[in-house]
Every structure is written in structure tokens, then in C-alpha cells.
Write a protein that holds these residues in place. Sequence first.
Motif, PDB file in Angstrom:
ATOM      1  N   SER A  44       0.859  -1.176   0.000  1.00  0.00           N
ATOM      2  CA  SER A  44       0.000   0.000   0.000  1.00  0.00           C
ATOM      3  C   SER A  44       0.899   1.231   0.000  1.00  0.00           C
ATOM      4  N   PHE A  45       0.695   2.148  -0.974  1.00  0.00           N
ATOM      5  CA  PHE A  45       1.567   3.305  -1.144  1.00  0.00           C
ATOM      6  C   PHE A  45       0.833   4.599  -0.794  1.00  0.00           C
ATOM      7  N   THR A  46       1.567   5.546  -0.223  1.00  0.00           N
ATOM      8  CA  THR A  46       1.058   6.903  -0.028  1.00  0.00           C
ATOM      9  C   THR A  46       2.010   7.866  -0.738  1.00  0.00           C
ATOM     10  N   THR A  47       1.471   8.967  -1.246  1.00  0.00           N
ATOM     11  CA  THR A  47       2.284   9.927  -1.988  1.00  0.00           C
ATOM     12  C   THR A  47       2.167  11.312  -1.371  1.00  0.00           C
ATOM     13  N   ASP A  48       3.172  12.157  -1.630  1.00  0.00           N
ATOM     14  CA  ASP A  48       3.135  13.528  -1.138  1.00  0.00           C
ATOM     15  C   ASP A  48       2.456  14.433  -2.168  1.00  0.00           C
TER      16      ASP A  48
ATOM     17  N   ILE B  89       6.315   9.019  -3.961  1.00  0.00           N
ATOM     18  CA  ILE B  89       5.971   8.069  -2.900  1.00  0.00           C
ATOM     19  C   ILE B  89       6.608   8.520  -1.588  1.00  0.00           C
ATOM     20  N   SER B  90       5.764   8.683  -0.574  1.00  0.00           N
ATOM     21  CA  SER B  90       6.267   9.136   0.732  1.00  0.00           C
ATOM     22  C   SER B  90       6.218   8.037   1.781  1.00  0.00           C
TER      23      SER B  90
END
Length: 374
Positions: free
Chosen positions: A216-220, A225-226
Motif C-alpha cells: 500500500s503506497f502513499t504519496t506527497d 511516494i512518501s
Amino acid sequence: TSKYPSRSGEIIMPWLTEAEINHSWKNLTDTCKLKFPKKVTIQDVQNSKVYDLSKQFIIAPGGSNQPFLMRGDLITIQSGYDFNKKTNLPNFDTIFIGYITQVQTKQPIELICEDNMYRFKQIKAKDTVYKDSMTFEGIIKDLIAQANAANVKDKVNITFDYATPGTQTNIGRFLVKNQSIAQVLDVFRQGYRINSWFRENTLHSSALAYLPQNFSFTTDSNGKISGVTTTNEQSPNVHNFVFQGNIISDDLQYTRADDVRIGIKAYSVQKELQSKPNKDGTFKTSHSRLEEFVGDKEGEIRTYFSPGAKTKAELIAEATARIDRFKYEGFRGSFTTFLQPQVKHGDIVNLVDLIIPDRNGSYFVKSVTTSVGM
């Protein structure tokens, strides 16, 4: 074996001189080379007999009237640091499971080992013509079933299973004749760019080396990708490594996307079996090849094989989408760290630089070389 039907036992060595283990999804087989001194003693825990290996034949009948080491013996390597303070047990990880494939009786003794792919090299695949309706995943499941049947017949106490990638890939008619299961997998690797590798007794075989559903990826705000986490306990792991901390040394080169000029030679090969068999029952195979070029002809030229493109438009679309993957901004290369946390190919590493934050990023692991010893 037929020559030593009663040969059994377990040798536990609490140390070795050195070992190097190579894991990668690009190689069909994980390998291990290890060394230990010949001047050691072994005690049989069943009868308390002690054997001095320096005075014994290692690969011929010795004091126990059985060879101590033979090709095909199972081997497990565990390694780690220190002890668990709560349990007072060694804090070990299993870093290799496989078979001895070669014993070199010099000083120190050297063992060459392979993972479960060694077993697949010993099992002949059934001569079969798989029809168009059979998916690649169906072929792999059939090969796994053949391997497990051979294990039962040969009294090998191992059951293989298949980590289904959740996709369905159609490769058309496929012929298997006079090949081991490992040779069939190597045809997929070289001819279709579908890689196969073992993780203990589970075979992974897929055109995707990294499955997106595992993470599971989160981005700024800039779309970078953060953060990344695994989606379940069975997924590959995410590890944090700090340049000013647990990264001992590195050979990492940073590349900017706008500095990369890429051209792609894309091709696809369609294999068709003739409808009428030859006199010996085999089928001739006809091949047709599609080839297209996309991207910058003045840039770095890459070759891309498509296992599924059947038209020029499909081939161009796949190659064009692949250019963005090659126009990649970030690190390529390798770094050296400690044995723990244990990292496997397919994992993600978060690189952190406390001084230059621009170097921070998340990266997939392509291969791991593990070195242990004195």
C-alpha cells in the motif's frame, strides 16, 4: 538411496568458516557455497559415538559405514546475531533451504548447494501438448502436481505448492517433450520472460516479479511516494535503512528522469503447432515475429519481449508504456548492510539520508547476496 537404503541422520554444525548465498528472481535457481574445516568431530546423539572427520572418508563409507555427505542431501542454513533475552535462544533466521549438489573434499571442505529447483531438475515433465485454452497458470499447476506425484513415488517428504499471482496469462499452444520441469520453466524464463523462483517449498512463477497488491503506497503533494506498507503478514516486508546508520557501504548511482534517453526494440513471437502430427507423434512448430521500435533512436536502446502482443498496435502500446518505467528517477545499484533484518528479493527498502533528504526514497529489491561466517 538404493545403495544406502538405511542411511539417515542429522548433522548439526553450530558454525562454519564462510558461506555465500545468492537469491534473485532473475535466476531460476538460488545457490549457496559454504566451507567448513575437516578437522572437526561429530557426535551421534543416538549412540554417543564420536567421529573425527579429519580421519574419516567424507563421501565414502566411514566409521558409521555410511557416507557423511552425499549429493542430494537436504541442507538448511540458519544464521543471526546474539541471543533472544526473553527465551535465551539464538536469534536466528533461516537463510537457505536446499540440497547439496557437490562435495569438494579438500581443506576446508566445500559444499555447493541449490534450492528446491534442484529437485525440479531431477523430475522429468510429462510429454504434453497444452492447448490454447490452457493458461500459463494452469500449466504451472499441472507441473506442480507432477512434481508432488514424483516426490511420493521417490519417498521425498516434500509437498510443493504454487503462489498464484492472481492473473491469467495465455501463451497459446505449448509443447513439452523430453524436458525436466526445471527445463520447462527455463523455456518460460528465456522465451517468454516469465521468471520462476522458490521461496522454501512454494514456487513463484509470474511475468510480474513484484505484485502491486502486496503493498500500500502513499504519496506527497508532488506525487512522489512518501510511504509504503505491506498489506498482510504474508506479503514481502518493508525495511528502513539509513545512510548514516545501518548502511555500511553503498554503490548507488542517482539518475534523473529527464537525463534518460531511451529507445525500445520490441518484439513478439507467436508459436503455432501444426494441426497434423509427424510420424513420430510430435508436432512441428511455426513461428511468426512482430517487431517495432518506439522512443529515442539516439538514446540508450533496450530490448523488450512481449509474451502476449498479437498485433503491431498491441506491441507498440506495450513498448510505449514501458518507456516510462525506464525513464526512472532514483537510485540504481547496491548497498551492504547487516544480516538482520533479513531482506529478500521482492521486499521494499526505504532509504533515508539524514543529511540530504533528496536521497530518500522507496525501492524494490531485485537480488540479495548473503555472506556469513567466522
